[in-house]
Write a protein that holds these residues in place. Structure first.
Motif, PDB file in Angstrom:
ATOM      1  N   LEU A 512       0.822  -1.208   0.000  1.00 18.54           N
ATOM      2  CA  LEU A 512       0.000   0.000   0.000  1.00 18.54           C
ATOM      3  C   LEU A 512       0.859   1.263   0.000  1.00 18.54           C
ATOM      4  O   LEU A 512       0.527   2.245  -0.657  1.00 18.54           O
ATOM      5  CB  LEU A 512      -0.937  -0.005   1.220  1.00 18.54           C
ATOM      6  CG  LEU A 512      -1.861   1.213   1.380  1.00 18.54           C
ATOM      7  CD1 LEU A 512      -2.720   1.416   0.141  1.00 18.54           C
ATOM      8  CD2 LEU A 512      -2.730   1.058   2.625  1.00 18.54           C
ATOM      9  N   ARG A 513       1.985   1.247   0.720  1.00 17.74           N
ATOM     10  CA  ARG A 513       2.849   2.433   0.783  1.00 17.74           C
ATOM     11  C   ARG A 513       3.438   2.775  -0.583  1.00 17.74           C
ATOM     12  O   ARG A 513       3.843   3.907  -0.827  1.00 17.74           O
ATOM     13  CB  ARG A 513       3.980   2.209   1.787  1.00 17.74           C
ATOM     14  CG  ARG A 513       4.924   1.091   1.412  1.00 17.74           C
ATOM     15  CD  ARG A 513       6.008   0.855   2.452  1.00 17.74           C
ATOM     16  NE  ARG A 513       6.800  -0.316   2.132  1.00 17.74           N
ATOM     17  CZ  ARG A 513       6.448  -1.555   2.452  1.00 17.74           C
ATOM     18  NH1 ARG A 513       5.319  -1.768   3.119  1.00 17.74           N
ATOM     19  NH2 ARG A 513       7.204  -2.586   2.120  1.00 17.74           N
ATOM     20  N   ALA A 551       2.820   4.933   6.682  1.00 13.01           N
ATOM     21  CA  ALA A 551       3.584   3.934   5.917  1.00 13.01           C
ATOM     22  C   ALA A 551       2.830   2.629   5.720  1.00 13.01           C
ATOM     23  O   ALA A 551       3.145   1.865   4.814  1.00 13.01           O
ATOM     24  CB  ALA A 551       4.909   3.640   6.627  1.00 13.01           C
ATOM     25  N   TRP A 552       1.856   2.297   6.550  1.00 17.84           N
ATOM     26  CA  TRP A 552       1.027   1.101   6.440  1.00 17.84           C
ATOM     27  C   TRP A 552       1.837  -0.189   6.312  1.00 17.84           C
ATOM     28  O   TRP A 552       1.767  -0.876   5.298  1.00 17.84           O
ATOM     29  CB  TRP A 552       0.055   1.222   5.258  1.00 17.84           C
ATOM     30  CG  TRP A 552      -0.866   2.382   5.389  1.00 17.84           C
ATOM     31  CD1 TRP A 552      -0.893   3.501   4.608  1.00 17.84           C
ATOM     32  CD2 TRP A 552      -1.875   2.572   6.402  1.00 17.84           C
ATOM     33  NE1 TRP A 552      -1.838   4.382   5.063  1.00 17.84           N
ATOM     34  CE2 TRP A 552      -2.464   3.839   6.165  1.00 17.84           C
ATOM     35  CE3 TRP A 552      -2.322   1.816   7.469  1.00 17.84           C
ATOM     36  CZ2 TRP A 552      -3.476   4.340   6.957  1.00 17.84           C
ATOM     37  CZ3 TRP A 552      -3.333   2.325   8.275  1.00 17.84           C
ATOM     38  CH2 TRP A 552      -3.905   3.573   8.004  1.00 17.84           C
ATOM     39  N   PRO A 553       2.582  -0.554   7.355  1.00 19.49           N
ATOM     40  CA  PRO A 553       3.304  -1.828   7.305  1.00 19.49           C
ATOM     41  C   PRO A 553       2.378  -3.026   7.188  1.00 19.49           C
ATOM     42  O   PRO A 553       2.768  -4.075   6.671  1.00 19.49           O
ATOM     43  CB  PRO A 553       4.087  -1.836   8.629  1.00 19.49           C
ATOM     44  CG  PRO A 553       3.368  -0.873   9.521  1.00 19.49           C
ATOM     45  CD  PRO A 553       2.828   0.180   8.612  1.00 19.49           C
ATOM     46  N   GLY A 554       1.139  -2.873   7.704  1.00 16.06           N
ATOM     47  CA  GLY A 554       0.161  -3.958   7.595  1.00 16.06           C
ATOM     48  C   GLY A 554      -0.719  -3.856   6.372  1.00 16.06           C
ATOM     49  O   GLY A 554      -1.681  -4.626   6.223  1.00 16.06           O
ATOM     50  N   LEU A 559      -5.130  -0.775   7.250  1.00 18.16           N
ATOM     51  CA  LEU A 559      -5.955   0.384   6.919  1.00 18.16           C
ATOM     52  C   LEU A 559      -7.408   0.149   7.310  1.00 18.16           C
ATOM     53  O   LEU A 559      -8.055   1.023   7.908  1.00 18.16           O
ATOM     54  CB  LEU A 559      -5.857   0.669   5.411  1.00 18.16           C
ATOM     55  CG  LEU A 559      -6.857   1.670   4.835  1.00 18.16           C
ATOM     56  CD1 LEU A 559      -6.625   3.059   5.410  1.00 18.16           C
ATOM     57  CD2 LEU A 559      -6.770   1.709   3.311  1.00 18.16           C
ATOM     58  N   LYS A 560      -7.920  -1.039   6.985  1.00 21.01           N
ATOM     59  CA  LYS A 560      -9.312  -1.350   7.314  1.00 21.01           C
ATOM     60  C   LYS A 560      -9.527  -1.327   8.817  1.00 21.01           C
ATOM     61  O   LYS A 560     -10.528  -0.784   9.306  1.00 21.01           O
ATOM     62  CB  LYS A 560      -9.677  -2.719   6.740  1.00 21.01           C
ATOM     63  CG  LYS A 560     -11.135  -3.084   6.923  1.00 21.01           C
ATOM     64  CD  LYS A 560     -11.471  -4.395   6.231  1.00 21.01           C
ATOM     65  CE  LYS A 560     -12.950  -4.738   6.401  1.00 21.01           C
ATOM     66  NZ  LYS A 560     -13.290  -6.013   5.709  1.00 21.01           N
ATOM     67  N   ASN A 561      -8.585  -1.881   9.562  1.00 18.34           N
ATOM     68  CA  ASN A 561      -8.709  -1.890  11.021  1.00 18.34           C
ATOM     69  C   ASN A 561      -8.671  -0.469  11.586  1.00 18.34           C
ATOM     70  O   ASN A 561      -9.401  -0.138  12.526  1.00 18.34           O
ATOM     71  CB  ASN A 561      -7.595  -2.728  11.645  1.00 18.34           C
ATOM     72  CG  ASN A 561      -7.764  -4.214  11.356  1.00 18.34           C
ATOM     73  OD1 ASN A 561      -8.854  -4.674  11.050  1.00 18.34           O
ATOM     74  ND2 ASN A 561      -6.676  -4.959  11.439  1.00 18.34           N
ATOM     75  N   GLU A 582      -3.418   6.096  17.333  1.00 18.56           N
ATOM     76  CA  GLU A 582      -2.309   7.034  17.510  1.00 18.56           C
ATOM     77  C   GLU A 582      -1.156   6.760  16.557  1.00 18.56           C
ATOM     78  O   GLU A 582      -0.473   7.687  16.123  1.00 18.56           O
ATOM     79  CB  GLU A 582      -1.824   6.993  18.968  1.00 18.56           C
ATOM     80  CG  GLU A 582      -2.826   7.626  19.924  1.00 18.56           C
ATOM     81  CD  GLU A 582      -2.256   7.788  21.316  1.00 18.56           C
ATOM     82  OE1 GLU A 582      -1.023   7.685  21.473  1.00 18.56           O
ATOM     83  OE2 GLU A 582      -3.037   8.018  22.249  1.00 18.56           O
ATOM     84  N   GLU A 583      -0.935   5.473  16.205  1.00 19.64           N
ATOM     85  CA  GLU A 583       0.187   5.185  15.298  1.00 19.64           C
ATOM     86  C   GLU A 583      -0.058   5.731  13.902  1.00 19.64           C
ATOM     87  O   GLU A 583       0.875   5.867  13.108  1.00 19.64           O
ATOM     88  CB  GLU A 583       0.455   3.676  15.226  1.00 19.64           C
ATOM     89  CG  GLU A 583      -0.656   2.862  14.579  1.00 19.64           C
ATOM     90  CD  GLU A 583      -1.676   2.343  15.582  1.00 19.64           C
ATOM     91  OE1 GLU A 583      -2.420   1.415  15.227  1.00 19.64           O
ATOM     92  OE2 GLU A 583      -1.724   2.885  16.718  1.00 19.64           O
ATOM     93  N   CYS A 584      -1.316   6.059  13.583  1.00 21.73           N
ATOM     94  CA  CYS A 584      -1.641   6.608  12.260  1.00 21.73           C
ATOM     95  C   CYS A 584      -1.631   8.130  12.241  1.00 21.73           C
ATOM     96  O   CYS A 584      -1.803   8.731  11.185  1.00 21.73           O
ATOM     97  CB  CYS A 584      -3.010   6.112  11.798  1.00 21.73           C
ATOM     98  SG  CYS A 584      -3.123   4.328  11.597  1.00 21.73           S
ATOM     99  N   GLN A 585      -1.471   8.740  13.401  1.00 26.80           N
ATOM    100  CA  GLN A 585      -1.504  10.195  13.464  1.00 26.80           C
ATOM    101  C   GLN A 585      -0.156  10.815  13.145  1.00 26.80           C
ATOM    102  O   GLN A 585      -0.057  12.022  12.955  1.00 26.80           O
ATOM    103  CB  GLN A 585      -1.956  10.647  14.861  1.00 26.80           C
ATOM    104  CG  GLN A 585      -3.377  10.238  15.188  1.00 26.80           C
ATOM    105  CD  GLN A 585      -3.786  10.676  16.580  1.00 26.80           C
ATOM    106  OE1 GLN A 585      -3.219  11.609  17.142  1.00 26.80           O
ATOM    107  NE2 GLN A 585      -4.776   9.999  17.154  1.00 26.80           N
TER     108      GLN A 585
END
Length: 658
Positions: A512-513, A551-554, A559-561, A582-585
């Protein structure tokens, strides 16, 4: 006219330079120093004898204007627009040819006499060989934009002037004109002119591109940019091409792209131009048949060029239509596959191959990182093919215990083993009869089962546990893995013959990144979640920006979660940055901590700052959330993290909950 003190000092400094004596040049910039050295060493200009302004006769001026008449016509709108911006500041505008002769001019009528005396007028000669160091002449020599401020001029009569010039180049990259803004008086600090260089450079590029479009108006032309939203309005790159895709000419940004390509893939013969399909990773038909429909209504094709994502649009040639032979017809829509991506180049290639494979019997191996959507692609292949009415059976080889996977896959008859169902069970392979069997994480399948699976694929029949006779099955097998199969085979963990049986064709999904259509993916996943929940919640721009930057390592699973979490915890009818995990902020997640620390003088910990703020607001979580610009769930999470419990809850033995 007697010389002023600053003029005499200026002459003395340059005289010492011309005589080879030590001269205090102070903080003189290197570009100016080189020009001064040309003036005294190459042009033999005498700094002690300032030259009068040279203005051409009307006939001579006409001879200089005729070769650039087409440019003057094209540039007029840009010249007028720039002058309206600089005139209130006391600046005039000069447009010169490549020899430094002023062929167009804009100035204030009340300053006409002073401008004539200073040479800021139509027909004035600003060639460095005559006028010495100046913005126009030095710009022509160096072919780069420059500000020449006051005493940076070589000629002492010019040291009250401030001038900024930028070159206008022809399609071959040679200077054909110079755009200049000048003022008779200005503050002594050079920093006062910082606004001029980017402004003049911008208008020079606009005029240059307008001339390029006019010059090649009858040619096919591609405009490109790194920003989709700007490609139609102000795409930086322009490339004129033949109908076969060969490059005719390019503007500055286009030439830079070509030069970067040639440096990356040498050697080529002098003057050689690559084709458009060598510059961009698309086929000619795709590049010329720019998609007419897209989610945002912008007709642009996304492609990679020298490891950079570009957006390309077609500039229709004037006076003739694009030949049908030059455009590849749009493929027949395949909704199940089409909805998986927008215009990401890697996904475009994957889906193009998937369309060809959807009705074939060849085995397909889907690879990619965990969470990239391998099962989604497998299901789309099934739904878009002739087996769509048959079952789609998905098996995660890594999720089934090794002791059960054989019975799960192949099934068993009654009494085949202790603990089995009394009536036996049809295996997953049989359940997929007439449809598709999807084996996810095939690299985790035990070796013993790999042998049996190979027999199923070769014989098209399955032998349940306890059975004496094999049963025929009509299945298409699609497999997927995130592992490096070549390494697995080398270590003896996977059968090579089975690998080649499964890998009739490989579809590799990008992370995704790496995808250029992240905005589309986020919107698609979010719409699906809203549909599931039957809600209508707006995704605010700050949240979208954070999602795009993560960065979306998963990958898509993560993203869906993240979006599901935001929907579950958000208050009201919109999701903001602070509703995301928080890790997405990103770096913005620390903003509330900074605010809290600052509110306490910058010396306290987050716990102390939050505790003080809660006490100050009588433990009203909503008030604290509003003060910090975050959601109430965010405050509750931080309260739990730091074991902060309101006094009334502590007495009741409760924990803070939203």
């Amino acid at each position: 006219m007697p010389l002023r003190n600053e003029q005499r000092q200026h002459i003395e400094t340059l005289t010492r330079l011309s005589e080879g004596q030590p001269a205090d040049l102070g903080g003189c910039r290197e570009v100016i120093r080189r020009s001064w050295e040309r003036c005294v060493g190459e042009y033999r200009l005498d700094p002690g004898r300032p030259r009068p302004v040279r203005v051409l006769t009307q006939q001579a001026l006409k001879e200089h204007r005729e070769p650039v008449d087409e440019l003057l016509h094209v540039a007029r709108a840009g010249v007028d627009q720039l002058f309206t911006q600089i005139a209130p500041l006391g600046y005039v505008l000069l447009l010169t040819d490549r020899q430094g002769i002023t062929v167009d001019f804009r100035g204030q009528r009340e300053q006409e006499s002073a401008l004539r005396r200073a040479g800021l007028y139509l027909g004035a000669d600003w060639d460095e060989r005559y006028a010495g160091t100046c913005a126009v002449g030095t710009c022509v020599h160096d072919a780069q934009a420059i500000t020449c401020h006051q005493s940076e001029h070589f000629d002492a009569t010019h040291i009250s002037l401030t001038c900024t010039a930028a070159p206008i180049t022809d399609p071959q990259g040679q200077v054909m004109a110079v755009l200049d803004i000048s003022a008779l008086q200005s503050p002594s600090a050079q920093e006062s002119q910082n606004f001029g260089l980017p402004l003049v450079t911008l208008y020079a590029r606009m005029i240059e591109d307008a001339y390029f479009l006019h010059r090649y108006r009858h040619c096919l032309m591609l405009r490109f940019d790194t920003a989709r939203e700007f490609v139609h309005l102000n795409g930086r790159g322009l490339i004129a091409i033949e109908e076969d895709g060969s490059v005719i000419a390019a503007n500055g940004a286009g030439r830079a792209l070509i030069d970067a390509h040639l440096r990356r893939w040498p050697p080529w013969s002098p003057g050689w131009q690559p084709s458009i399909t060598q510059l961009f990773d698309g086929e000619l038909g795709e590049l010329l048949g720019i998609p007419a429909a897209s989610e945002d209504g912008i007709r642009a094709f996304r492609a990679r060029a020298n490891d950079t994502t570009c957006f390309i649009t077609l500039v229709e040639p004037r006076g003739r239509r694009l030949p049908p032979s030059a455009v590849t017809p749009s493929p027949t829509p395949v909704p199940a596959l089409d909805r998986l991506a927008s215009d990401d180049p890697a996904m475009h290639r994957v889906l193009k191959l998937a369309r060809r494979l959807r009705n074939e019997k060849v085995g397909v191996l889907i690879t990619g990182e965990t969470g990239t959507g391998k099962e989604v692609l497998a299901r789309a292949l099934h739904e878009s093919g002739t087996r769509a009415k048959g079952p789609f059976v998905a098996v995660n080889c890594a999720a089934i215990p090794e002791s059960l996977i054989e019975s799960e896959l192949f099934g068993y008859l009654p009494g085949a083993f202790t603990g089995g169902r009394s009536k036996g069970m049809r295996g997953l392979i049989q359940q997929a009869d007439g449809g598709t069997l999807f084996l996810d994480e095939i690299g985790d399948m035990p070796l013993t089962l790999q042998t049996r699976l190979l027999r199923v694929l070769s014989e098209r029949e399955v032998m349940p546990l306890g059975a004496e006779k094999a049963m025929c099955v009509d299945i298409r097998v699609i497999t997927a893995t995130h592992r490096d199969m070549s390494q697995l085979i080398a270590r003896g963990g996977f059968r090579e013959d089975l690998y080649y049986r499964l890998n009739g064709a490989q579809l590799k999904l990008p992370a995704l990144r790496e995808r250029a259509d992240k905005h589309y993916v986020i919107r698609s996943v979010y719409r699906a979640l809203l549909t599931e929940r039957g809600r209508e919640v707006r995704l605010r721009a700050d949240a979208m920006s954070a999602l795009l930057a993560h960065a979306w390592p998963g990958n898509i699973r993560q993203l869906k979660n993240a979006l599901a979490f935001a929907l579950a915890t958000a208050e009201g009818d919109e999701i903001t940055l602070h509703d995301l995990p928080e890790e997405c902020q990103g770096h913005l997640a620390t903003a509330p901590r900074v605010i809290e620390a600052v509110s306490q003088g910058g010396e306290t910990t987050e716990r102390q700052a939050l505790h003080a703020l809660l006490r100050e607001n009588s433990w009203n979580v909503s008030l604290v959330a509003r003060r910090l610009g975050v959601s109430r769930p965010t405050i509750y999470r931080r309260m739990r993290r730091h074991s902060l419990v309101p006094p009334n809850w502590r007495e009741a033995g409760s924990n803070p909950e939203p």
